[in-house]
Motif scaffolding. Sequence first.
Motif, PDB file in Angstrom:
ATOM      1  N   PRO A 165       0.790  -1.228   0.000  1.00 25.03           N
ATOM      2  CA  PRO A 165       0.000   0.000   0.000  1.00 25.03           C
ATOM      3  C   PRO A 165       0.827   1.285   0.000  1.00 25.03           C
ATOM      4  CG  PRO A 165       0.005  -1.008   2.182  1.00 25.03           C
ATOM      5  CD  PRO A 165       0.931  -1.812   1.327  1.00 25.03           C
ATOM      6  N   SER A 166       2.145   1.163  -0.043  1.00 25.19           N
ATOM      7  CA  SER A 166       2.967   2.373   0.042  1.00 25.19           C
ATOM      8  C   SER A 166       2.560   3.399  -1.013  1.00 25.19           C
ATOM      9  CB  SER A 166       4.441   2.034  -0.144  1.00 25.19           C
ATOM     10  OG  SER A 166       5.192   3.222  -0.191  1.00 25.19           O
ATOM     11  N   GLU A 167       2.354   4.616  -0.570  1.00 25.98           N
ATOM     12  CA  GLU A 167       1.974   5.702  -1.466  1.00 25.98           C
ATOM     13  C   GLU A 167       3.161   6.137  -2.314  1.00 25.98           C
ATOM     14  OE1 GLU A 167      -1.065   7.430  -1.755  1.00 25.98           O
ATOM     15  OE2 GLU A 167      -1.762   5.614  -0.747  1.00 25.98           O
ATOM     16  N   ARG A 168       4.321   5.969  -1.745  1.00 26.40           N
ATOM     17  CA  ARG A 168       5.495   6.562  -2.357  1.00 26.40           C
ATOM     18  C   ARG A 168       5.977   5.799  -3.591  1.00 26.40           C
ATOM     19  NH1 ARG A 168       7.858  10.086   1.082  1.00 26.40           N
ATOM     20  NH2 ARG A 168       7.181   8.849   2.826  1.00 26.40           N
ATOM     21  N   GLN A 169       5.829   4.511  -3.567  1.00 29.60           N
ATOM     22  CA  GLN A 169       6.082   3.695  -4.760  1.00 29.60           C
ATOM     23  C   GLN A 169       7.463   3.861  -5.360  1.00 29.60           C
ATOM     24  OE1 GLN A 169       3.036   4.463  -7.628  1.00 29.60           O
ATOM     25  NE2 GLN A 169       1.392   3.873  -6.259  1.00 29.60           N
ATOM     26  N   VAL A 170       8.465   4.166  -4.564  1.00 34.80           N
ATOM     27  CA  VAL A 170       9.774   4.420  -5.148  1.00 34.80           C
ATOM     28  C   VAL A 170      10.275   3.190  -5.901  1.00 34.80           C
ATOM     29  CG1 VAL A 170      12.148   5.114  -4.768  1.00 34.80           C
ATOM     30  CG2 VAL A 170      10.324   6.150  -3.439  1.00 34.80           C
ATOM     31  N   TYR A 171      10.256   2.051  -5.230  1.00 36.90           N
ATOM     32  CA  TYR A 171      10.557   0.844  -6.002  1.00 36.90           C
ATOM     33  C   TYR A 171       9.651  -0.293  -5.581  1.00 36.90           C
ATOM     34  CZ  TYR A 171      14.218   0.923  -2.323  1.00 36.90           C
ATOM     35  OH  TYR A 171      14.931   1.053  -1.172  1.00 36.90           O
ATOM     36  N   ARG A 172       8.377   0.004  -5.654  1.00 38.31           N
ATOM     37  CA  ARG A 172       7.355  -0.924  -5.222  1.00 38.31           C
ATOM     38  C   ARG A 172       7.328  -2.200  -6.074  1.00 38.31           C
ATOM     39  NH1 ARG A 172       1.466   0.930  -4.830  1.00 38.31           N
ATOM     40  NH2 ARG A 172       0.315  -0.853  -5.525  1.00 38.31           N
ATOM     41  N   ASN A 173       7.525  -2.062  -7.369  1.00 42.87           N
ATOM     42  CA  ASN A 173       7.470  -3.256  -8.226  1.00 42.87           C
ATOM     43  C   ASN A 173       8.618  -4.207  -7.910  1.00 42.87           C
ATOM     44  OD1 ASN A 173       5.167  -2.719 -10.143  1.00 42.87           O
ATOM     45  ND2 ASN A 173       6.349  -0.840 -10.374  1.00 42.87           N
ATOM     46  N   LEU A 174       9.765  -3.627  -7.632  1.00 44.63           N
ATOM     47  CA  LEU A 174      10.917  -4.468  -7.294  1.00 44.63           C
ATOM     48  C   LEU A 174      10.671  -5.183  -5.964  1.00 44.63           C
ATOM     49  CD1 LEU A 174      14.485  -4.337  -7.916  1.00 44.63           C
ATOM     50  CD2 LEU A 174      13.975  -4.125  -5.515  1.00 44.63           C
ATOM     51  N   ILE A 175      10.141  -4.462  -4.995  1.00 48.34           N
ATOM     52  CA  ILE A 175       9.886  -5.079  -3.688  1.00 48.34           C
ATOM     53  C   ILE A 175       8.858  -6.205  -3.822  1.00 48.34           C
ATOM     54  CG2 ILE A 175       8.857  -4.680  -1.401  1.00 48.34           C
ATOM     55  CD1 ILE A 175      10.325  -2.006  -1.311  1.00 48.34           C
ATOM     56  N   ASN A 176       7.848  -5.975  -4.646  1.00 49.12           N
ATOM     57  CA  ASN A 176       6.857  -7.027  -4.852  1.00 49.12           C
ATOM     58  C   ASN A 176       7.459  -8.279  -5.458  1.00 49.12           C
ATOM     59  OD1 ASN A 176       4.148  -6.448  -4.000  1.00 49.12           O
ATOM     60  ND2 ASN A 176       4.369  -4.627  -5.265  1.00 49.12           N
ATOM     61  N   LEU A 177       8.478  -8.059  -6.256  1.00 52.34           N
ATOM     62  CA  LEU A 177       9.113  -9.169  -6.946  1.00 52.34           C
ATOM     63  C   LEU A 177      10.077  -9.921  -6.034  1.00 52.34           C
ATOM     64  CD1 LEU A 177       9.142 -10.189  -9.840  1.00 52.34           C
ATOM     65  CD2 LEU A 177      11.111  -8.746 -10.249  1.00 52.34           C
ATOM     66  N   VAL A 178      10.961  -9.195  -5.381  1.00 47.61           N
ATOM     67  CA  VAL A 178      12.001  -9.868  -4.596  1.00 47.61           C
ATOM     68  C   VAL A 178      11.618 -10.014  -3.126  1.00 47.61           C
ATOM     69  CG1 VAL A 178      13.828  -9.055  -6.126  1.00 47.61           C
ATOM     70  CG2 VAL A 178      13.282  -7.747  -4.084  1.00 47.61           C
ATOM     71  N   GLY A 179      10.486  -9.410  -2.731  1.00 47.52           N
ATOM     72  CA  GLY A 179      10.071  -9.492  -1.331  1.00 47.52           C
ATOM     73  C   GLY A 179       9.536 -10.854  -0.937  1.00 47.52           C
ATOM     74  N   ASP A 180       9.544 -11.779  -1.854  1.00 50.41           N
ATOM     75  CA  ASP A 180       9.234 -13.172  -1.545  1.00 50.41           C
ATOM     76  C   ASP A 180      10.540 -13.928  -1.694  1.00 50.41           C
ATOM     77  OD1 ASP A 180       7.187 -15.619  -1.550  1.00 50.41           O
ATOM     78  OD2 ASP A 180       8.712 -15.975  -3.080  1.00 50.41           O
ATOM     79  N   ARG A 181      10.907 -14.610  -0.617  1.00 50.47           N
ATOM     80  CA  ARG A 181      12.238 -15.216  -0.561  1.00 50.47           C
ATOM     81  C   ARG A 181      12.496 -16.212  -1.695  1.00 50.47           C
ATOM     82  NH1 ARG A 181      14.745 -18.369   4.346  1.00 50.47           N
ATOM     83  NH2 ARG A 181      12.592 -18.815   4.841  1.00 50.47           N
ATOM     84  N   TRP A 182      11.510 -17.066  -1.982  1.00 48.87           N
ATOM     85  CA  TRP A 182      11.761 -18.099  -3.003  1.00 48.87           C
ATOM     86  C   TRP A 182      11.856 -17.477  -4.391  1.00 48.87           C
ATOM     87  CZ3 TRP A 182      13.504 -20.566   0.554  1.00 48.87           C
ATOM     88  CH2 TRP A 182      12.788 -21.062   1.639  1.00 48.87           C
ATOM     89  N   THR A 183      11.017 -16.476  -4.630  1.00 52.17           N
ATOM     90  CA  THR A 183      11.066 -15.799  -5.923  1.00 52.17           C
ATOM     91  C   THR A 183      12.449 -15.179  -6.139  1.00 52.17           C
ATOM     92  OG1 THR A 183       8.722 -15.310  -5.652  1.00 52.17           O
ATOM     93  CG2 THR A 183       9.870 -14.097  -7.347  1.00 52.17           C
ATOM     94  N   ALA A 184      12.935 -14.484  -5.107  1.00 54.50           N
ATOM     95  CA  ALA A 184      14.252 -13.849  -5.214  1.00 54.50           C
ATOM     96  C   ALA A 184      15.341 -14.902  -5.403  1.00 54.50           C
ATOM     97  CB  ALA A 184      14.525 -13.013  -3.962  1.00 54.50           C
ATOM     98  N   ASN A 185      15.237 -16.006  -4.679  1.00 52.28           N
ATOM     99  CA  ASN A 185      16.225 -17.094  -4.818  1.00 52.28           C
ATOM    100  C   ASN A 185      16.238 -17.647  -6.245  1.00 52.28           C
ATOM    101  OD1 ASN A 185      16.215 -18.818  -1.563  1.00 52.28           O
ATOM    102  ND2 ASN A 185      16.798 -16.767  -2.136  1.00 52.28           N
ATOM    103  N   LEU A 186      15.064 -17.766  -6.848  1.00 53.65           N
ATOM    104  CA  LEU A 186      14.991 -18.318  -8.207  1.00 53.65           C
ATOM    105  C   LEU A 186      15.658 -17.389  -9.221  1.00 53.65           C
ATOM    106  CD1 LEU A 186      11.362 -19.772  -8.194  1.00 53.65           C
ATOM    107  CD2 LEU A 186      13.516 -21.051  -8.224  1.00 53.65           C
ATOM    108  N   ILE A 187      15.456 -16.092  -9.062  1.00 54.94           N
ATOM    109  CA  ILE A 187      16.106 -15.146  -9.978  1.00 54.94           C
ATOM    110  C   ILE A 187      17.627 -15.262  -9.822  1.00 54.94           C
ATOM    111  CG2 ILE A 187      16.390 -12.725 -10.640  1.00 54.94           C
ATOM    112  CD1 ILE A 187      13.574 -12.235  -9.415  1.00 54.94           C
ATOM    113  N   ALA A 188      18.075 -15.303  -8.561  1.00 55.57           N
ATOM    114  CA  ALA A 188      19.521 -15.410  -8.318  1.00 55.57           C
ATOM    115  C   ALA A 188      20.080 -16.685  -8.950  1.00 55.57           C
ATOM    116  CB  ALA A 188      19.804 -15.372  -6.818  1.00 55.57           C
ATOM    117  N   LEU A 189      19.326 -17.782  -8.888  1.00 58.05           N
ATOM    118  CA  LEU A 189      19.789 -19.041  -9.491  1.00 58.05           C
ATOM    119  C   LEU A 189      19.843 -18.938 -11.010  1.00 58.05           C
ATOM    120  CD1 LEU A 189      17.909 -21.660  -7.279  1.00 58.05           C
ATOM    121  CD2 LEU A 189      20.385 -21.299  -7.381  1.00 58.05           C
ATOM    122  N   ALA A 190      18.894 -18.196 -11.574  1.00 61.34           N
ATOM    123  CA  ALA A 190      18.849 -18.080 -13.038  1.00 61.34           C
ATOM    124  C   ALA A 190      20.100 -17.370 -13.577  1.00 61.34           C
ATOM    125  CB  ALA A 190      17.587 -17.322 -13.467  1.00 61.34           C
ATOM    126  N   PHE A 191      20.712 -16.505 -12.784  1.00 65.33           N
ATOM    127  CA  PHE A 191      21.962 -15.857 -13.214  1.00 65.33           C
ATOM    128  C   PHE A 191      23.069 -16.885 -13.426  1.00 65.33           C
ATOM    129  CE2 PHE A 191      20.322 -12.023 -10.693  1.00 65.33           C
ATOM    130  CZ  PHE A 191      19.840 -11.392 -11.825  1.00 65.33           C
TER     131      PHE A 191
END
Length: 315
Positions: A165-191
Amino acid sequence: MTELTTRASSINRALDQIGDKWCLLILQEVFWGVNSFGGLLQETGISRGVLSNRLKWLQDHDCLRRRGSTRYPRYHLTRKSVDLYHNALMAVVWEDRHFDTPEIQAVRLVHRNCGKSFVPLMVCGCCQQAVDGREVSYLPGPGAQQDVRGKKVRRRSSVSAHEVPSERQVYRNLINLVGDRWTANLIALAFHDLHRFDEFHRELPVATNILSDRMRFLVEEGIFETRPYQQRPLRHAYHLTGKGWDLFPWFLTLLHWGDRWCDPTGAGPPMKLIHATCKQPLHGQVVCDQCDDEVRPDEVGFSIHNVAEYSATGS
Ligand SMILES: [Zn+2]
Ligand SMILES: [Zn+2]
């Protein structure tokens, strides 16, 4: 809580400390200058109980320090969390490149050293070339081992892009993406050139329904694309898109931070990165694209532009 054993990784260690969506949101606000309980409550939209819980967690992990009266405490960054500054800059750069966010477009970063508005750029500390994740290879480092990690499962619904719900939205899309541990782990593995479901599952042995759910989410978000690698039966491999590869600088700053601050055994980095361009160990540096100097937290200011004017002049 059940446990999970994975290959030691500074990215995973860092994410286990601050990679929770709420922790990332709180740190973002504190970076932005909001530091009272009430202010954080209002700006993040987190519930009171969750906010108290995450503030305590961040203090326990030396990422925030409480000052002021018991009644009106203020939360300040520590040396450890100030060191996430480059990570925050890389988040802003990615967000700005891939999303149409007027709040970000209105903010210009100003580098005090050269007096110009600038875009932070990740370069190799050795050859000074811009870092591209596709030009990096990996070797085991002195701290290569297995880590035992807590396996607390978060509900998938908490990943939704509309729930922060953050109004500021500075990097809201990124937080939504990596703010889930498994999702972030999968991206890191894909590198690391992992493509097939079973390859990801071998490295991240969580339940397959959790894994396929996160893979689907990453495809929906345009981070992975699928390509068939077998016809009968039809099977798809996962490949990072350009948008996915663009997350590399964010992960690299997190890796450096994890190497520095999240090494429980003191054995040294679990992984060595080699920059293919110069064949040297990669240490990412965040520099000003105008003067090429490294950017330090106390040398950056902001100027706010009128968004309409900004679009009209196209400057
Ligand atoms: Zn290099
Ligand atoms: Zn500059």
